[in-house]
Design a protein around this motif. Sequence first.
Motif, PDB file in Angstrom:
ATOM      1  N   LEU A  50       0.848  -1.374   0.070  1.00 55.81           N
ATOM      2  CA  LEU A  50      -0.198   0.019   0.051  1.00 55.81           C
ATOM      3  C   LEU A  50       0.919   1.276  -0.037  1.00 55.81           C
ATOM      4  N   GLN A  51       0.655   2.113  -1.029  1.00 55.01           N
ATOM      5  CA  GLN A  51       1.224   3.543  -0.780  1.00 55.01           C
ATOM      6  C   GLN A  51       0.544   4.623  -1.082  1.00 55.01           C
ATOM      7  N   LEU A  52       0.710   5.659  -0.414  1.00 57.36           N
ATOM      8  CA  LEU A  52      -0.446   6.752  -0.322  1.00 57.36           C
ATOM      9  C   LEU A  52       0.158   8.068  -0.531  1.00 57.36           C
ATOM     10  N   ASN A  53      -0.488   8.947  -1.060  1.00 56.10           N
ATOM     11  CA  ASN A  53       0.203  10.234  -1.496  1.00 56.10           C
ATOM     12  C   ASN A  53      -0.378  11.311  -0.427  1.00 56.10           C
ATOM     13  N   ASP A  54      -0.812  10.818   0.847  1.00 60.03           N
ATOM     14  CA  ASP A  54      -1.286  11.941   1.676  1.00 60.03           C
ATOM     15  C   ASP A  54      -0.770  11.432   3.180  1.00 60.03           C
ATOM     16  N   ALA A  55      -0.379  12.118   3.898  1.00 64.98           N
ATOM     17  CA  ALA A  55       0.423  11.690   5.300  1.00 64.98           C
ATOM     18  C   ALA A  55      -0.788  11.576   6.250  1.00 64.98           C
ATOM     19  N   LYS A  56      -1.738  12.009   6.207  1.00 69.24           N
ATOM     20  CA  LYS A  56      -3.004  11.756   7.079  1.00 69.24           C
ATOM     21  C   LYS A  56      -3.340  10.283   6.701  1.00 69.24           C
ATOM     22  N   ALA A  57      -3.560  10.031   5.463  1.00 72.93           N
ATOM     23  CA  ALA A  57      -3.980   8.680   4.934  1.00 72.93           C
ATOM     24  C   ALA A  57      -2.974   7.513   5.492  1.00 72.93           C
ATOM     25  N   LEU A  58      -1.692   7.911   5.492  1.00 72.96           N
ATOM     26  CA  LEU A  58      -0.556   7.126   5.896  1.00 72.96           C
ATOM     27  C   LEU A  58      -0.950   6.671   7.427  1.00 72.96           C
ATOM     28  N   LEU A  59      -0.967   7.738   8.234  1.00 73.07           N
ATOM     29  CA  LEU A  59      -1.310   7.738   9.722  1.00 73.07           C
ATOM     30  C   LEU A  59      -2.541   6.645  10.042  1.00 73.07           C
ATOM     31  N   VAL A  60      -3.745   6.981   9.402  1.00 71.53           N
ATOM     32  CA  VAL A  60      -4.761   6.226   9.317  1.00 71.53           C
ATOM     33  C   VAL A  60      -4.611   4.788   9.171  1.00 71.53           C
ATOM     34  N   ALA A  61      -3.873   4.432   8.097  1.00 69.48           N
ATOM     35  CA  ALA A  61      -3.507   3.051   7.926  1.00 69.48           C
ATOM     36  C   ALA A  61      -2.641   2.526   8.776  1.00 69.48           C
ATOM     37  N   ALA A  62      -1.784   3.141   9.370  1.00 68.03           N
ATOM     38  CA  ALA A  62      -0.849   2.434  10.456  1.00 68.03           C
ATOM     39  C   ALA A  62      -1.868   2.329  11.680  1.00 68.03           C
ATOM     40  N   LEU A  63      -2.560   3.153  11.754  1.00 66.67           N
ATOM     41  CA  LEU A  63      -3.677   2.733  12.954  1.00 66.67           C
ATOM     42  C   LEU A  63      -4.525   1.592  12.994  1.00 66.67           C
ATOM     43  N   ASN A  64      -4.649   1.419  11.610  1.00 60.62           N
ATOM     44  CA  ASN A  64      -5.344   0.187  11.304  1.00 60.62           C
ATOM     45  C   ASN A  64      -4.769  -1.099  11.203  1.00 60.62           C
ATOM     46  N   GLY A  65      -3.559  -1.226  11.424  1.00 60.18           N
ATOM     47  CA  GLY A  65      -2.740  -2.196  11.787  1.00 60.18           C
ATOM     48  C   GLY A  65      -2.362  -2.653  10.025  1.00 60.18           C
ATOM     49  N   ILE A  66      -2.286  -2.001   9.162  1.00 61.55           N
ATOM     50  CA  ILE A  66      -1.985  -2.318   7.900  1.00 61.55           C
ATOM     51  C   ILE A  66      -0.385  -2.893   7.748  1.00 61.55           C
ATOM     52  N   GLY A  67       0.349  -1.827   8.520  1.00 62.33           N
ATOM     53  CA  GLY A  67       1.655  -2.081   8.340  1.00 62.33           C
ATOM     54  C   GLY A  67       2.595  -1.004   9.099  1.00 62.33           C
ATOM     55  N   VAL A  68       3.961  -0.756   9.007  1.00 63.85           N
ATOM     56  CA  VAL A  68       4.811   0.166   9.654  1.00 63.85           C
ATOM     57  C   VAL A  68       4.693   1.526   8.694  1.00 63.85           C
ATOM     58  N   ALA A  69       4.630   2.286   9.489  1.00 64.55           N
ATOM     59  CA  ALA A  69       4.613   3.671   8.966  1.00 64.55           C
ATOM     60  C   ALA A  69       5.892   4.291   9.260  1.00 64.55           C
ATOM     61  N   TYR A  70       6.758   5.157   8.273  1.00 67.91           N
ATOM     62  CA  TYR A  70       7.563   5.852   8.591  1.00 67.91           C
ATOM     63  C   TYR A  70       7.339   7.477   8.205  1.00 67.91           C
ATOM     64  N   ILE A  71       6.797   8.072   9.222  1.00 72.43           N
ATOM     65  CA  ILE A  71       5.939   9.143   9.200  1.00 72.43           C
ATOM     66  C   ILE A  71       6.396  10.555  10.162  1.00 72.43           C
ATOM     67  N   ALA A  72       5.970  11.571   9.654  1.00 75.26           N
ATOM     68  CA  ALA A  72       6.462  12.801  10.464  1.00 75.26           C
ATOM     69  C   ALA A  72       6.055  12.633  11.902  1.00 75.26           C
ATOM     70  N   GLU A  73       7.156  12.823  12.681  1.00 77.76           N
ATOM     71  CA  GLU A  73       6.897  12.834  14.353  1.00 77.76           C
ATOM     72  C   GLU A  73       6.009  13.794  14.857  1.00 77.76           C
ATOM     73  N   ASP A  74       5.721  14.905  14.045  1.00 75.04           N
ATOM     74  CA  ASP A  74       4.564  15.916  14.731  1.00 75.04           C
ATOM     75  C   ASP A  74       3.008  15.296  14.515  1.00 75.04           C
ATOM     76  N   LEU A  75       3.288  14.713  13.144  1.00 75.23           N
ATOM     77  CA  LEU A  75       1.852  14.176  13.025  1.00 75.23           C
ATOM     78  C   LEU A  75       1.673  12.819  13.827  1.00 75.23           C
ATOM     79  N   ALA A  76       2.541  12.016  14.276  1.00 76.07           N
ATOM     80  CA  ALA A  76       2.091  10.994  15.012  1.00 76.07           C
ATOM     81  C   ALA A  76       2.391  11.128  16.418  1.00 76.07           C
ATOM     82  N   ARG A  77       2.788  12.182  16.901  1.00 80.91           N
ATOM     83  CA  ARG A  77       2.996  12.252  18.290  1.00 80.91           C
ATOM     84  C   ARG A  77       1.866  12.144  19.275  1.00 80.91           C
ATOM     85  N   GLU A  78       0.606  12.522  18.956  1.00 84.65           N
ATOM     86  CA  GLU A  78      -0.486  12.312  19.827  1.00 84.65           C
ATOM     87  C   GLU A  78      -0.898  11.009  20.220  1.00 84.65           C
TER      88      GLU A  78
END
Length: 296
Positions: free
Chosen positions: A220-248
């Motif tokens: 799965l590849q996505l062109n939106d960081a928020k969608a990437l975060l949602v995918a990670a939250l749903n257990g699809i895989g490991v995300a390599y994402i902006a720390e600011d976005l994932a902090r909460e």
Amino acid sequence: MDRLASMAAFVKTVEVGSFAAAASALNMSPQMIAKHVSWLERRLGTRLINRTTRRQSLTDIGKSYYDRCKMVLADADWADSLADEVKGAPKGRLRINAPVSFGTYALTPVIARYLRQYPQVEIDLVLSDRYVDLVEEEFEAVFRIGRLSDSSFIARQLAPFRLVACASPDYLKERGVPATPLDLEKHECLAYASSTGSTASEWRFMRGAEKFHAQVRHRLQLNDAKALLVAALNGIGVAYIAEDLAREDLRTGRLVKILPDYETPSRPVHLIYHPDRRQTPKLKSFIDTVVSELGM
């Protein structure tokens, strides 16, 4: 006719492409906009805009006059701001540009607090991952992530942009926790596809002086960081994402940071503005706020 008002009507007409659109932007009638432009043309003794039933275009003189009018109007705004500076009351509109993810998750909360503090300031925040021309596109300040290639601007360094590798507890329970960066090559990894279409398939880590390059695979590849975060939250895989976005989500445990003993590369972040841009109270107060909240 007031000359400055006529210049403003002319400039807005050029920017938006028609008398009707300029009228809407300036809260005037199209007939009044036309009168302002006609008055300027009579005063100058030459045509500024070629008009047809289908389109409008600037004459050669109109192009030069448009550039000069923008400078005159900017000087007039600056002169008006002098009184505000004495009173210490920033006001007016700021046009700002920032990368999409950074602007959404790091900058927008700062802007919200800034606007509450300075109720007479308006901000036009344009989010885009493309390289913008600060002067040509009339931005008063631009945020850049990465190494600066142009030294003609004043740059204020901010806290660096850093990525974090993370996954949901459910995913890690099912697939196991990676012990080293190279273990990621056996995991489902979520890929971020940039606006240019390129996808980062190599994730980089460091531990001391040692560097690691994991060649990750993804379904799965996505062109939106928020969608990437949602995918990670749903257990699809490991995300390599902006720390600011994932902090909460990291704070609440909805996501778990993996490889905590390894560092991820950081990229410099700068707030830049033109050295010739006069330091109006609105721009100065905005820069001070950003540096205070997002600085090193």
